[in-house]
Design a protein around this motif. Sequence first.
Motif, PDB file in Angstrom:
ATOM      1  N   GLY A  74       0.839  -1.343   0.164  1.00  0.00           N
ATOM      2  CA  GLY A  74      -0.034  -0.144   0.056  1.00  0.00           C
ATOM      3  C   GLY A  74       0.943   1.279   0.042  1.00  0.00           C
ATOM      4  O   GLY A  74       0.110   2.347  -0.058  1.00  0.00           O
ATOM      5  N   ALA A  75       2.151   1.291   0.236  1.00  0.00           N
ATOM      6  CA  ALA A  75       3.075   2.238   0.260  1.00  0.00           C
ATOM      7  C   ALA A  75       3.284   2.657  -1.133  1.00  0.00           C
ATOM      8  O   ALA A  75       3.427   1.581  -2.132  1.00  0.00           O
ATOM      9  CB  ALA A  75       4.239   2.012   0.989  1.00  0.00           C
ATOM     10  N   MET A  76       4.041   3.747  -1.420  1.00  0.00           N
ATOM     11  CA  MET A  76       4.486   4.151  -2.694  1.00  0.00           C
ATOM     12  C   MET A  76       5.799   5.115  -2.606  1.00  0.00           C
ATOM     13  O   MET A  76       5.862   5.863  -1.635  1.00  0.00           O
ATOM     14  CB  MET A  76       3.270   5.182  -3.458  1.00  0.00           C
ATOM     15  CG  MET A  76       4.136   5.531  -4.942  1.00  0.00           C
ATOM     16  SD  MET A  76       2.464   5.991  -5.960  1.00  0.00           S
ATOM     17  CE  MET A  76       3.124   6.180  -7.756  1.00  0.00           C
ATOM     18  N   LEU A  77       6.774   4.653  -3.607  1.00  0.00           N
ATOM     19  CA  LEU A  77       7.856   5.506  -3.686  1.00  0.00           C
ATOM     20  C   LEU A  77       7.844   6.147  -5.014  1.00  0.00           C
ATOM     21  O   LEU A  77       7.608   5.608  -6.044  1.00  0.00           O
ATOM     22  CB  LEU A  77       9.312   4.606  -3.562  1.00  0.00           C
ATOM     23  CG  LEU A  77      10.584   5.150  -3.638  1.00  0.00           C
ATOM     24  CD1 LEU A  77      10.820   5.534  -2.448  1.00  0.00           C
ATOM     25  CD2 LEU A  77      11.477   4.516  -3.991  1.00  0.00           C
ATOM     26  N   ILE A  78       8.079   7.588  -4.781  1.00  0.00           N
ATOM     27  CA  ILE A  78       8.187   8.435  -6.284  1.00  0.00           C
ATOM     28  C   ILE A  78       9.328   8.876  -6.530  1.00  0.00           C
ATOM     29  O   ILE A  78      10.026   9.935  -5.314  1.00  0.00           O
ATOM     30  CB  ILE A  78       6.784   9.351  -6.369  1.00  0.00           C
ATOM     31  CG1 ILE A  78       5.764   8.798  -6.387  1.00  0.00           C
ATOM     32  CG2 ILE A  78       7.216  10.222  -7.481  1.00  0.00           C
ATOM     33  CD1 ILE A  78       4.442   9.610  -6.757  1.00  0.00           C
ATOM     34  N   VAL A  79      10.110   8.752  -7.484  1.00  0.00           N
ATOM     35  CA  VAL A  79      11.284   9.386  -7.756  1.00  0.00           C
ATOM     36  C   VAL A  79      11.276  10.580  -8.785  1.00  0.00           C
ATOM     37  O   VAL A  79      10.698  10.240  -9.821  1.00  0.00           O
ATOM     38  CB  VAL A  79      12.366   8.327  -8.263  1.00  0.00           C
ATOM     39  CG1 VAL A  79      13.607   9.059  -8.602  1.00  0.00           C
ATOM     40  CG2 VAL A  79      12.449   7.189  -7.085  1.00  0.00           C
ATOM     41  N   CYS A  80      11.799  11.588  -8.582  1.00  0.00           N
ATOM     42  CA  CYS A  80      11.560  12.782  -9.315  1.00  0.00           C
ATOM     43  C   CYS A  80      12.922  13.360  -9.852  1.00  0.00           C
ATOM     44  O   CYS A  80      13.785  13.866  -8.770  1.00  0.00           O
ATOM     45  CB  CYS A  80      10.759  13.877  -8.710  1.00  0.00           C
ATOM     46  SG  CYS A  80       8.982  13.477  -7.942  1.00  0.00           S
ATOM     47  N   GLY A  81      13.163  13.547 -10.986  1.00  0.00           N
ATOM     48  CA  GLY A  81      14.414  13.969 -11.707  1.00  0.00           C
ATOM     49  C   GLY A  81      14.926  13.195 -12.608  1.00  0.00           C
ATOM     50  O   GLY A  81      14.068  12.641 -13.361  1.00  0.00           O
ATOM     51  N   PRO A  82      16.075  12.841 -12.919  1.00  0.00           N
ATOM     52  CA  PRO A  82      16.665  12.330 -13.957  1.00  0.00           C
ATOM     53  C   PRO A  82      16.355  10.865 -14.395  1.00  0.00           C
ATOM     54  O   PRO A  82      16.131  10.532 -15.382  1.00  0.00           O
ATOM     55  CB  PRO A  82      18.158  12.726 -13.865  1.00  0.00           C
ATOM     56  CG  PRO A  82      18.479  13.735 -13.271  1.00  0.00           C
ATOM     57  CD  PRO A  82      17.134  13.701 -12.172  1.00  0.00           C
ATOM     58  N   PRO A  83      16.343  10.050 -13.169  1.00  0.00           N
ATOM     59  CA  PRO A  83      16.145   8.696 -13.384  1.00  0.00           C
ATOM     60  C   PRO A  83      14.917   8.194 -14.107  1.00  0.00           C
ATOM     61  O   PRO A  83      13.908   9.003 -13.712  1.00  0.00           O
ATOM     62  CB  PRO A  83      16.325   8.055 -11.713  1.00  0.00           C
ATOM     63  CG  PRO A  83      16.988   8.915 -10.958  1.00  0.00           C
ATOM     64  CD  PRO A  83      16.678  10.390 -11.647  1.00  0.00           C
ATOM     65  N   GLY A  84      14.785   7.174 -14.926  1.00  0.00           N
ATOM     66  CA  GLY A  84      13.689   6.596 -15.473  1.00  0.00           C
ATOM     67  C   GLY A  84      13.137   5.560 -14.781  1.00  0.00           C
ATOM     68  O   GLY A  84      13.711   5.178 -13.668  1.00  0.00           O
ATOM     69  N   LEU A  85      12.036   5.053 -15.363  1.00  0.00           N
ATOM     70  CA  LEU A  85      11.432   3.965 -14.284  1.00  0.00           C
ATOM     71  C   LEU A  85      12.387   2.921 -14.158  1.00  0.00           C
ATOM     72  O   LEU A  85      12.215   2.327 -12.985  1.00  0.00           O
ATOM     73  CB  LEU A  85       9.910   3.633 -15.169  1.00  0.00           C
ATOM     74  CG  LEU A  85       9.191   2.515 -14.392  1.00  0.00           C
ATOM     75  CD1 LEU A  85       8.931   3.115 -13.103  1.00  0.00           C
ATOM     76  CD2 LEU A  85       8.202   2.014 -15.092  1.00  0.00           C
ATOM     77  N   ASP A  86      13.043   2.126 -15.150  1.00  0.00           N
ATOM     78  CA  ASP A  86      13.725   1.069 -14.916  1.00  0.00           C
ATOM     79  C   ASP A  86      14.701   1.256 -13.819  1.00  0.00           C
ATOM     80  O   ASP A  86      15.015   0.419 -12.866  1.00  0.00           O
ATOM     81  CB  ASP A  86      14.502   0.742 -16.197  1.00  0.00           C
ATOM     82  CG  ASP A  86      13.316   0.014 -17.227  1.00  0.00           C
ATOM     83  OD1 ASP A  86      12.412  -0.035 -16.738  1.00  0.00           O
ATOM     84  OD2 ASP A  86      13.887  -0.050 -18.254  1.00  0.00           O
TER      85      ASP A  86
END
Length: 458
Positions: A203-215
Amino acid sequence: MVADPLSIPPLPGPARNIHYPQVPVGRLKNGLTVGVVQDARLPRVTVRLGLPAGRSSNPSQNRARLPLAVEMIQEGTSKRSSQQIAEELDRIAARLSSEIFMEYTLFGLSVLEEHLHTALEIFSDLLLHPSFPEEELAKLKSRWKSTVISQRAQAGFLARERTFLTFYEGHPYSRVSLKTEEIDSVDREQLRQAWRHCFNPSGAMLIVCGPPGLDEAVELGDRYLGGWKQQGRASTEIPQVPALRGRPVRIVHRPHSTQSRVLVAGRTPARRDPGLLGFRLANQVFGGGSNSRIFLNLREQKGYTYGAYSVLRTYRHDGLFMASAGVNTDVSRGAIDEILHELREVRIRPPSEEELSVARWEIIGQFVRQMETPGGIGALEMNRRLHDLPADYYSAMIPRLEEITADQVREISSRYFDPQNVVITAVGDRDAIEPQLADLGAVEVYDTQGELMSGLNG
C-alpha cells in the motif's frame, strides 16, 4: 458618474488545460509501488515515500506513538547514531523530511544525482532499522512538550482542536493534538511496535522525481527497499463518522483576553466524492480568499477583522470546512452571525459571473503552482494514489472546473452549507463570550488544557 469602460479590468477568459504528465509505475515483490516523474534538466533528485497510515491509525489510548515514531527514525539505527546520520547527510548536502497527516505519512529526500545511492542507503537504513535510542527519545520528548505548551497559547490552535474533538467526538479523525502526559508515557518499545504495526511496504508508494527513468527507479527501489517486509496491517479500518445534529457551541476560556477566535465548522464531501470539486469551488466563493463573501463581509463591510477565511480538511470517509476569524471579544456574536448569514446566502444566492470566474482561477492558480517542479508533480501524484483518486483526476480538473455552473455551486452549497448543523467554537474570555452565545446552541466551556469547566466563572 459613469465608470470609464477602459478602467474596468476584464474578467479572465477560459482556462487552457494544463498537461498533467502520466506517471509510469512498477511494483516490487514486497508490494511497494515505484513511480517516476522524469526530468533531466537539473541534476537533483527528489524522493518521496508515502505510507497509508497516519494520526487516525494511532492507538486510541495514546495519540503520541505514531508521530513520535515518525520523527524518531532519524535519531538512530542499529549501525548509525543520531550524530552520524546528521553528519553523513550534511556531507552530501541531502535533505530529509518527515510529516504525519491524518490518514498518511510522508518521508522526503532531496539530493544531487551523484550522491543518490549514498542517500538512499542512509534512507533505507532509517526506515528498515530504526533503533529508537533512549537518550534521543528523552530529548525529543522534551522538545515536543515545549511545542505542546506553546501551541496551547495560540487561539487558532485551541479553536481547531476543540472543533475537531466536537465534530468527530470519539472518532479517529478527532486526533489532531497531543497532551504532555501522552508524550511522557511513551517508551521505545511502544514506538517500535507502532512502527512495525502501521508502516509496511504493502500500500506504500515511492516516487522518484528527477533524471532517473522508471527502470532505474525500480532497480533503486529493489536494491534499497526490496528487503522491507510486511510486519503488520497494510491499512487502518476507519469506523463510520458520527452524524452532526444541531449546533453545539464550544468556548475555550482564556481569562482576560481582549480578542477572540471564532470558528464555524460543517460537513463536506469526502475526499473521493465526485462532488468535492464543485464544493471546493463553492467554498472558494464562500471563504476561500480575499475576494470571498465572508472576507468582504467581516473585513470590508463590518470591520470586524483583518481577514476571514474558510479552509477544507477532507479525508477518505468525511470532511469539514472551517470558517474562522480573529475579532475583538465584544463582536464575537456579530462575527458568528455574519458567518451563519453567509452560509444561508450561499445556499440560495448563486455566485455571480465575476465571483465564479475569480474562484475558478484561484483554484487553478494553486494547482498550476504545484506543478512548477518535478517534486511538486510527484507530491500531487502521491496524493492522488494514496487517496485512490481516478487516473484522470488532475488531467481533467481544469475542464471539469470550467463546466461547473453557478446553479451547480448553489445546489451543492444547499446540501453542505447548513447553518443549523454546525459546530460553533469561540476562544477567549468566557465571561464576555458566553452571554453572547448562550442562545445559539448547547454551550460547553473548556480551559486551555482541554478540561471541561462548569458554571459561569467556574
